[in-house]
Enzyme design. Structure first.
Site, PDB file in Angstrom:
ATOM      1  CG  HIS A  31     -12.257 -11.304  48.249  1.00  0.00           C
ATOM      2  ND1 HIS A  31     -12.185 -10.089  48.906  1.00  0.00           N
ATOM      3  CD2 HIS A  31     -11.541 -11.159  47.106  1.00  0.00           C
ATOM      4  CE1 HIS A  31     -11.456  -9.253  48.190  1.00  0.00           C
ATOM      5  NE2 HIS A  31     -11.059  -9.867  47.099  1.00  0.00           N
ATOM      6  CG  HIS A 266     -11.119 -13.911  43.608  1.00  0.00           C
ATOM      7  ND1 HIS A 266     -10.408 -14.737  44.439  1.00  0.00           N
ATOM      8  CD2 HIS A 266     -10.484 -12.718  43.604  1.00  0.00           C
ATOM      9  CE1 HIS A 266      -9.367 -14.066  44.927  1.00  0.00           C
ATOM     10  NE2 HIS A 266      -9.394 -12.835  44.425  1.00  0.00           N
ATOM     11  CD  GLU A 414      17.715  -6.045  49.865  1.00  0.00           C
ATOM     12  OE1 GLU A 414      18.889  -5.713  49.605  1.00  0.00           O
ATOM     13  OE2 GLU A 414      17.032  -6.808  49.136  1.00  0.00           O
ATOM     14  CG  HIS A 476      24.317   1.293  45.462  1.00  0.00           C
ATOM     15  ND1 HIS A 476      23.969   0.801  44.221  1.00  0.00           N
ATOM     16  CD2 HIS A 476      24.638   0.210  46.212  1.00  0.00           C
ATOM     17  CE1 HIS A 476      24.083  -0.513  44.223  1.00  0.00           C
ATOM     18  NE2 HIS A 476      24.491  -0.902  45.410  1.00  0.00           N
TER      19      HIS A 476
END
Length: 668
Positions: A31, A266, A414, A476
């Site tokens: 890059h 890029h 999380e 869950h």
């Protein structure tokens, strides 16, 4: 090439640009455009803003630099070389090659001066929040009047891509809430991603977003304005109540006549013809590669050498501190060196046979039993501490008013929690832990993987480990998560069978080196195994051990982890009544078992004893390496359901009767 004193800065900046495009061109990948646009920012950081010592990259009070936009790593590599780190021009020429120090993205442990492995966008941003929390905590704990031991700051360069990632929002939100004024982030606002202009998918007002998070925000219209960059960073350094974001309008591929401000600059080399045009544009020899004017090298080496005096002054300060506060100094040095205090194991609880408690609750008792002995152990959960049992009862919460607090409230974040824990672990003075339900480990996969790559040791506590959590239902109830964690190299996964194995698991986790630890714990209560009747939980340290063997010539082996070990012991009694002798092996950790020598592994699983039944309330994949072709696995290959845990276990085959039935079928 000669240069006047007043133009040395611009020549240095252009040298970094040329080094970057040469390295990418030689590697034929990389890059180039982002380092070209960021070179002025890097110049200001490495020549005047940051305190660092290339001769000792681990100096305790150095500022931390994070390249969250890790794809722009040639920027960082160039400045590390120029300022005098252990990096040669040949290393730059070896960019992205096998066994090179200069990997395609910055890698912690591969090269001095790299504080954290970055590349997946957003991770470095959140890691920096962990670094900042660690600094605030260390300062509160160890700094004294006239002894400002820890006042370092965390600098980061972030990209448009970082700003799009969801975890950046999570981390920015908590950083603003905690008023982490030691964070100074520079946002490379170059308007370009791989697909084209950012307005294809991104047109929000980032400055206003960060102001809403409680950040101090400055906006610079010209990334080549050195005076404005310097002034903005100085303003950020003075702002101590809020983290700082400096939004800088840069131009990807700056200096490239045909590719500036385009996606073509890029993620691919500019091409030989364009590289020559860039060099001509900057008055470099178009036919010479990796050109570093002597004046430039001298200039940057002098900038880097200033750190030696800064560290020498700090060492003098620390020597005086050590005399005045010897106990604190000893605690700091112990933590810094990754050592645990003497006698901490004596505080570990021992649970009695006949007791019944969930392993998550046993874990909570362990944490609170050893908290006084290990003052650098700290952590929390993603808004689940009552369920995960992870609060330290006698210690306060880390907050704007209590930087010494050892309980962390990560909120329902999380992903950011995992990356923040990694940043805390990289302070090398903190043992961080973070908890959530096992199912939500999926939200943490990138930081788990990066911790494993870096071989650092955050401790991940995952409770509610199976369909045994019951009524919360399918969404869950983890099925494939345990297998997923085991599949990540360098992750130590431990699923203890009872409270005493949980104690042993914590002992192993705290002493472990070489990667993160995942403790897998139950919601439901489990009876404490009678260690006088059966095996000692200390066998957990070897990953698998013979828990029970009432006959010297067993007909088969029953293997289990976690709550299912109870089934095996009961099934063993049923089989005994049918004149079938069975060995019961508790196998809480595949990883620990695989580290044992061949003799021990043969002792646990003799080749001649091929009838084996593994039982685990999760995916059966992977177990066949231990049960062989003559074995069987009772596992789960579908999702769970909402129902009381006992009913689910019965419906899914986790009963004594089913274990006995499958065992008898094996030996029939």
């Amino acid at each position: 090439m000669s240069v006047k004193e007043d133009s040395i800065q611009q020549l240095g900046i252009n040298t970094v640009r040329v080094l970057s495009i040469d390295a990418v061109q030689k590697a034929n990948s990389g890059h180039p455009g982002t380092p070209m646009g960021l070179a002025p920012i890097g110049h200001v950081l490495w020549t005047e803003s940051m305190k660092y010592n290339p001769k000792n990259p681990e100096w305790a009070n150095r500022d931390r630099f994070i390249l969250s936009a890790g794809h722009a790593c040639m920027l960082q590599y160039s400045f590390l070389y120029l300022t005098g780190y252990d990096l040669s021009l040949d290393d730059l020429k070896n960019f992205r090659q096998l066994n090179s120090k200069t990997a395609g993205h910055p890698e912690y442990g591969l090269l001095d001066g790299i504080e954290v492995t970055t590349g997946p966008l957003g991770q470095g941003f959140a890691n920096g929040v962990g670094f900042a929390i660690a600094q605030k905590h260390l300062a509160a704990r160890f700094n004294k009047p006239e002894f400002e031991l820890f006042d370092y700051k965390i600098y980061a360069i972030c990209s448009d891509g970082d700003m799009m990632e969801g975890m950046t929002s999570e981390a920015a939100s908590i950083a603003g809430h905690l008023q982490l004024g030691n964070l100074i982030y520079l946002y490379d606002d170059n308007h370009i991603t791989i697909e084209g202009n950012t307005d294809l998918a991104f047109n929000e007002d980032v400055a206003q977003r960060f102001e809403a998070y409680g950040w101090h925000v400055q906006v610079l219209p010209d990334g080549n304005d050195l005076e404005a960059l310097s002034a903005a960073i100085k303003n950020a350094q003075k702002e101590t109540a809020r983290p700082s974001l400096i939004k800088v309008r840069t131009h990807i591929g700056f200096g490239s006549p045909n590719k500036v401000n385009t996606a073509a600059a890029h993620g691919a080399p500019l091409g030989e013809a364009e590289v020559k045009l860039v060099k001509e544009n900057f008055s470099f020899n178009p036919d010479q590669s990796f050109e570093v004017p002597a004046e430039v090298l001298k200039y940057y080496r002098e900038a880097g050498s200033r750190g030696s005096k800064l560290e020498a002054d700090w060492n003098t300060l620390y020597s005086a501190y050590k005399k005045k506060y010897p106990k604190l100094a000893a605690e700091y040095e112990l933590a810094k060196n990754g050592k645990l205090p003497d006698g901490w194991k004596d505080k570990l609880p021992v649970f009695k046979a006949g007791d019944k408690l969930a392993t998550r609750k046993a874990s909570g008792q362990v944490l609170n039993a050893i908290a006084d002995q290990i003052p650098n152990l700290m952590g929390g959960s993603a808004d689940l501490s009552p369920s995960t049992d992870t609060d330290l009862k006698n210690y306060g919460s880390f907050s704007t008013d209590n930087r010494e607090g050892r309980i962390f409230h990560f909120g329902i974040r999380e992903h950011a929690m995992g990356a923040i824990l990694n940043g805390m672990a990289l302070s090398h003075c903190i043992i961080p832990y973070g908890a959530t339900f096992l199912i939500f480990s999926d939200y943490m996969r990138p930081p788990i993987r990066l911790a494993a790559i870096m071989k650092i040791k955050p401790i991940f506590i995952y409770t509610h480990d199976s369909i045994g959590l019951g009524e919360d239902g399918t969404t869950h109830q983890p099925v494939e998560q345990l297998l997923g964690l085991r599949s990540v190299p360098n992750v130590l996964v431990i699923r203890p069978a009872d409270a005493n194995e949980t104690v042993a698991a914590w002992r192993v986790a705290l002493e472990h080196q070489g990667g993160p630890v995942a403790l897998i714990l139950t919601r439901q209560d489990l009876p404490v195994i009678d260690q006088d009747k059966y095996g000692k939980a200390a066998g957990l340290e070897k990953g698998a051990y013979i828990l029970s063997e009432p006959h010297e010539n067993p007909a088969l082996i029953l293997i289990g982890t976690g709550s299912e070990v109870q089934l095996l012991l009961a099934a063993q009694e049923e089989l005994k009544a049918k004149n079938v002798a069975a060995r019961v092996v508790s196998m809480p950790s595949w990883e620990l078992f695989e580290k044992q020598d061949q003799a021990y592994r043969e002792k646990i699983f003799p080749k001649a004893l091929r009838h084996r039944l593994a039982v685990e309330a999760g995916s059966p994949l992977g177990w066949h390496q231990y049960v062989t072709d003559d074995g069987d696995v009772i596992g789960i290959d579908k999702f769970g359901e909402s129902a009381p845990a006992a009913e689910l276990m019965k419906a899914y085959g986790f009963t004594v009767d089913n274990v006995v039935k499958r065992a008898l079928k094996l030996i029939s």
